[in-house]
Design a protein around this motif. Structure first.
Motif, PDB file in Angstrom:
ATOM      1  N   PRO A 148       0.770  -1.208   0.082  1.00 25.93           N
ATOM      2  CA  PRO A 148      -0.035   0.014  -0.158  1.00 25.93           C
ATOM      3  C   PRO A 148       1.003   1.073  -0.027  1.00 25.93           C
ATOM      4  CG  PRO A 148       0.367  -0.878   2.198  1.00 25.93           C
ATOM      5  CD  PRO A 148       0.849  -1.706   1.331  1.00 25.93           C
ATOM      6  N   PRO A 149       0.593   2.160  -0.888  1.00 27.81           N
ATOM      7  CA  PRO A 149       1.393   3.454  -0.973  1.00 27.81           C
ATOM      8  C   PRO A 149       1.435   4.163   0.271  1.00 27.81           C
ATOM      9  CG  PRO A 149      -0.458   3.331  -2.529  1.00 27.81           C
ATOM     10  CD  PRO A 149      -0.518   2.109  -1.961  1.00 27.81           C
ATOM     11  N   TYR A 150       0.502   3.943   1.346  1.00 25.54           N
ATOM     12  CA  TYR A 150       0.675   4.759   2.626  1.00 25.54           C
ATOM     13  C   TYR A 150       1.625   4.235   3.498  1.00 25.54           C
ATOM     14  CZ  TYR A 150      -2.464   0.992   4.280  1.00 25.54           C
ATOM     15  OH  TYR A 150      -3.056  -0.240   4.518  1.00 25.54           O
ATOM     16  N   LEU A 151       2.301   3.015   2.966  1.00 26.46           N
ATOM     17  CA  LEU A 151       3.397   2.408   4.064  1.00 26.46           C
ATOM     18  C   LEU A 151       4.503   2.253   3.074  1.00 26.46           C
ATOM     19  CD1 LEU A 151       1.821  -0.377   6.253  1.00 26.46           C
ATOM     20  CD2 LEU A 151       2.923   1.530   6.718  1.00 26.46           C
ATOM     21  N   VAL A 152       4.386   1.452   1.913  1.00 27.24           N
ATOM     22  CA  VAL A 152       5.632   1.126   1.124  1.00 27.24           C
ATOM     23  C   VAL A 152       6.247   2.422   0.580  1.00 27.24           C
ATOM     24  CG1 VAL A 152       6.432  -0.396  -0.744  1.00 27.24           C
ATOM     25  CG2 VAL A 152       4.931  -1.154   0.922  1.00 27.24           C
ATOM     26  N   PRO A 153       7.449   2.622   0.845  1.00 25.91           N
ATOM     27  CA  PRO A 153       7.788   4.052   0.236  1.00 25.91           C
ATOM     28  C   PRO A 153       8.505   4.006  -1.032  1.00 25.91           C
ATOM     29  CG  PRO A 153       9.384   3.105   2.030  1.00 25.91           C
ATOM     30  CD  PRO A 153       8.176   2.246   1.689  1.00 25.91           C
ATOM     31  N   PHE A 154       8.554   2.818  -1.836  1.00 28.50           N
ATOM     32  CA  PHE A 154       9.267   2.981  -3.161  1.00 28.50           C
ATOM     33  C   PHE A 154       8.254   3.425  -4.391  1.00 28.50           C
ATOM     34  CE2 PHE A 154      10.657   0.817  -7.238  1.00 28.50           C
ATOM     35  CZ  PHE A 154      11.864   1.597  -7.492  1.00 28.50           C
ATOM     36  N   CYS A 155       8.705   4.280  -5.200  1.00 30.60           N
ATOM     37  CA  CYS A 155       7.910   4.681  -6.345  1.00 30.60           C
ATOM     38  C   CYS A 155       8.901   4.908  -7.465  1.00 30.60           C
ATOM     39  CB  CYS A 155       7.274   6.323  -6.191  1.00 30.60           C
ATOM     40  SG  CYS A 155       5.877   6.162  -5.088  1.00 30.60           S
ATOM     41  N   GLU A 156       8.373   4.732  -8.740  1.00 30.27           N
ATOM     42  CA  GLU A 156       8.889   5.015  -9.861  1.00 30.27           C
ATOM     43  C   GLU A 156       8.547   6.178 -10.565  1.00 30.27           C
ATOM     44  OE1 GLU A 156       7.776   1.224 -10.479  1.00 30.27           O
ATOM     45  OE2 GLU A 156       9.548   0.123 -10.412  1.00 30.27           O
ATOM     46  N   VAL A 157       9.077   7.050 -10.819  1.00 31.76           N
ATOM     47  CA  VAL A 157       8.639   8.350 -11.704  1.00 31.76           C
ATOM     48  C   VAL A 157       9.318   8.156 -13.090  1.00 31.76           C
ATOM     49  CG1 VAL A 157       8.865  10.896 -11.883  1.00 31.76           C
ATOM     50  CG2 VAL A 157       8.395   9.714  -9.663  1.00 31.76           C
ATOM     51  N   CYS A 158       8.408   8.344 -14.010  1.00 36.45           N
ATOM     52  CA  CYS A 158       8.931   8.077 -15.366  1.00 36.45           C
ATOM     53  C   CYS A 158       8.032   8.732 -16.541  1.00 36.45           C
ATOM     54  CB  CYS A 158       8.556   6.454 -15.849  1.00 36.45           C
ATOM     55  SG  CYS A 158       9.317   5.850 -17.215  1.00 36.45           S
ATOM     56  N   GLY A 159       8.734   9.578 -17.104  1.00 35.38           N
ATOM     57  CA  GLY A 159       7.882  10.681 -18.185  1.00 35.38           C
ATOM     58  C   GLY A 159       7.735   9.765 -19.690  1.00 35.38           C
ATOM     59  N   GLY A 160       7.136  10.350 -20.170  1.00 34.13           N
ATOM     60  CA  GLY A 160       6.979   9.821 -21.742  1.00 34.13           C
ATOM     61  C   GLY A 160       7.477  10.715 -22.765  1.00 34.13           C
ATOM     62  N   GLN A 161       7.746  10.530 -24.023  1.00 35.67           N
ATOM     63  CA  GLN A 161       8.458  11.250 -24.889  1.00 35.67           C
ATOM     64  C   GLN A 161       8.079  12.522 -24.709  1.00 35.67           C
ATOM     65  OE1 GLN A 161       7.840   9.226 -28.632  1.00 35.67           O
ATOM     66  NE2 GLN A 161       9.193   7.584 -27.931  1.00 35.67           N
ATOM     67  N   ARG A 162       6.893  12.996 -24.593  1.00 36.75           N
ATOM     68  CA  ARG A 162       6.299  14.429 -24.575  1.00 36.75           C
ATOM     69  C   ARG A 162       6.179  15.026 -23.145  1.00 36.75           C
ATOM     70  NH1 ARG A 162       1.399  15.610 -28.067  1.00 36.75           N
ATOM     71  NH2 ARG A 162       0.445  13.835 -27.279  1.00 36.75           N
ATOM     72  N   THR A 163       6.527  14.235 -22.038  1.00 37.48           N
ATOM     73  CA  THR A 163       6.673  14.924 -20.875  1.00 37.48           C
ATOM     74  C   THR A 163       7.623  15.678 -20.485  1.00 37.48           C
ATOM     75  OG1 THR A 163       5.628  12.713 -19.946  1.00 37.48           O
ATOM     76  CG2 THR A 163       6.583  14.285 -18.088  1.00 37.48           C
ATOM     77  N   SER A 164       7.525  16.909 -20.001  1.00 44.24           N
ATOM     78  CA  SER A 164       8.798  17.670 -19.844  1.00 44.24           C
ATOM     79  C   SER A 164       9.744  17.117 -18.662  1.00 44.24           C
ATOM     80  CB  SER A 164       8.259  19.303 -19.566  1.00 44.24           C
ATOM     81  OG  SER A 164       7.858  19.258 -18.197  1.00 44.24           O
ATOM     82  N   GLN A 165      10.938  17.520 -18.708  1.00 47.46           N
ATOM     83  CA  GLN A 165      11.878  17.003 -17.645  1.00 47.46           C
ATOM     84  C   GLN A 165      11.451  17.902 -16.536  1.00 47.46           C
ATOM     85  OE1 GLN A 165      14.303  14.639 -17.990  1.00 47.46           O
ATOM     86  NE2 GLN A 165      14.583  15.104 -15.695  1.00 47.46           N
ATOM     87  N   GLU A 166      11.241  19.146 -16.556  1.00 47.31           N
ATOM     88  CA  GLU A 166      10.642  19.834 -15.393  1.00 47.31           C
ATOM     89  C   GLU A 166       9.488  18.983 -14.620  1.00 47.31           C
ATOM     90  OE1 GLU A 166       7.917  22.420 -13.531  1.00 47.31           O
ATOM     91  OE2 GLU A 166       7.421  22.224 -15.529  1.00 47.31           O
ATOM     92  N   VAL A 167       8.514  18.338 -15.297  1.00 50.46           N
ATOM     93  CA  VAL A 167       7.414  17.791 -14.874  1.00 50.46           C
ATOM     94  C   VAL A 167       8.094  16.445 -13.840  1.00 50.46           C
ATOM     95  CG1 VAL A 167       5.226  16.671 -15.054  1.00 50.46           C
ATOM     96  CG2 VAL A 167       5.727  18.958 -15.701  1.00 50.46           C
ATOM     97  N   VAL A 168       9.062  15.981 -14.745  1.00 52.53           N
ATOM     98  CA  VAL A 168       9.654  14.445 -14.117  1.00 52.53           C
ATOM     99  C   VAL A 168      10.469  15.027 -12.765  1.00 52.53           C
ATOM    100  CG1 VAL A 168      11.405  12.758 -14.388  1.00 52.53           C
ATOM    101  CG2 VAL A 168       9.663  13.301 -16.276  1.00 52.53           C
TER     102      VAL A 168
END
Ligand SMILES: NC(=O)c1ccc[n+]([C@@H]2O[C@H](COP(=O)([O-])OP(=O)(O)OC[C@H]3O[C@@H](n4cnc5c(N)ncnc54)[C@H](O)[C@@H]3O)[C@@H](O)[C@H]2O)c1
Length: 322
Positions: A148-168
């Motif tokens: 559950p994300p309220y406990l397990v700390p790990f997350c992967e953040v991943c943009g797509g080809q049109r996602t800005s680096q600023e948003v990542v």
């Protein structure tokens, strides 16, 4: 663009309030934020309130940030209302590509352009999910949690080809500000990192049950009392570094190079026949010994907190930064 600083976000939108969306709502509430939720499913509001009620004692046990309260949760009556009342949206609707594409197109029209939209998807690439977006594809990004994300700390953040680096970068900083451990991925990888690893193990487990090589119970015992204990401390690679003795990983790689060619694993998935499905379901029910899903959630969460507290205390005592 008037995005708040990642550490100054006050109001989060939770879109989809099932297993993952509900758990995200609990985490954001514990972090002292206002949460606006939206889910058109039957009795969605009642179900979310029941989940928050059941799990809030766990949030208290973990420690609340200043001002945190379950009272700061409210339910929006439409997608437009949610989109216009929050600074960031965490989307956790069912894992269905065309439905997510349609929903994102609607959200792109409704949400002001500074609102970052994060998807909990377990494996779809943002490039694919955002392919048809016309207006602001740069603010759509994957933020994949573990249950559950309220406990397990790990997350992967991943943009797509049109996602800005600023948003990542913004999303990574936002998650880090709310106590997440983040892998900021430079490339889109199907299944990201964690699920690729879990999937490898899962396929092998299904093969062993399908071939009557061992029981469901023994598979879980092997992980829970074996490698899983070590994985919670330092992951797979650093654990193997120790398996090489004083020679570390370099020695381990030399030592086991030949045996890597042995056909130990069968990573193509077996067919999910009715018999295999029945064996997996019955195996889990036997293990549960009559415990309900809610009993098991309480057991999992209590034990996870104890393990995490022990690791945290030890690392703080020794000044370990990992
Ligand atoms: N369950 C997991 O362990 C897990 C872990 C990580 C990520 N995820 C991902 O999280 C997402 C949600 O999975 P889940 O397990 O919570 O599913 P779930 O079925 O428990 O919940 C999905 C919720 O979305 C709602 N919904 C459907 N259409 C909607 C819409 N248009 N707008 C708002 N809400 C809508 C449904 O009513 C339901 O309550 C999926 O993308 C999944 O891949 C799941």
């Amino acid at each position: 663009m008037l995005r708040p600083l990642p550490s100054a976000v006050k109001t989060v939108g939770v879109l989809g309030t099932g297993v993952i969306g509900g758990a995200w709502a609990l985490h954001f509430l514990r972090m002292g934020m206002d949460v606006v939720a939206y889910d058109p499913g039957p009795q969605a509001e009642e179900k979310l309130l029941a989940m928050v009620d059941h799990i809030w004692p766990t949030m208290v046990q973990l420690g609340l940030r200043e001002g945190a309260s379950p009272e700061r949760l409210r339910f929006a009556s439409s997608l437009a209302q949610l989109a216009n009342s929050v600074e960031v949206i965490q989307e956790s609707t069912p894992e269905n590509l065309s439905a997510k594409q349609a929903l994102f197109a609607e959200l792109d029209r409704l949400a002001p352009p500074q609102v970052v939209i994060i998807s909990s998807t377990s494996g779809f690439a943002m490039t694919t999910m955002a392919a048809q977006l016309q207006q602001h594809p740069e603010r759509f990004v994957v933020g994949h949690p573990f249950n559950p994300p309220y406990l397990v700390p790990f997350c992967e953040v991943c943009g797509g080809q049109r996602t800005s680096q600023e948003v990542v970068d913004w999303t990574t900083a936002f998650y880090e500000a709310i106590e997440k451990k983040v892998a900021k991925m430079e490339r889109e990888l199907p299944g990201f990192i964690g699920n690729r690893l879990q999937e490898a193990l899962w396929r092998e487990a299904l093969h062993m049950v399908a071939n009557n090589e061992c029981s469901v119970e023994d598979i879980d015992k092997a992980i829970a009392y074996g490698p899983g204990l070590r994985w919670a401390i330092m992951g797979h690679c650093l654990t193997y570094h120790l398996g090489g003795g004083q020679g570390g990983m370099a020695h381990l790689l030399d030592h086991f190079e030949e045996s890597l060619k042995e056909p130990w694993t069968r990573l193509e998935a077996p067919a999910l026949t009715p018999a295999l499905k029945e064996a997996m379901v019955n195996g889990c029910l036997n293990q549960a010994q009559g415990a309900s899903i809610n009993d098991l959630i309480r057991e999992r969460d209590d034990c996870l907190i104890r393990i995490m507290q022990t690791l945290k205390e030890y690392r703080e005592e020794k000044g370990i930064q990992r």
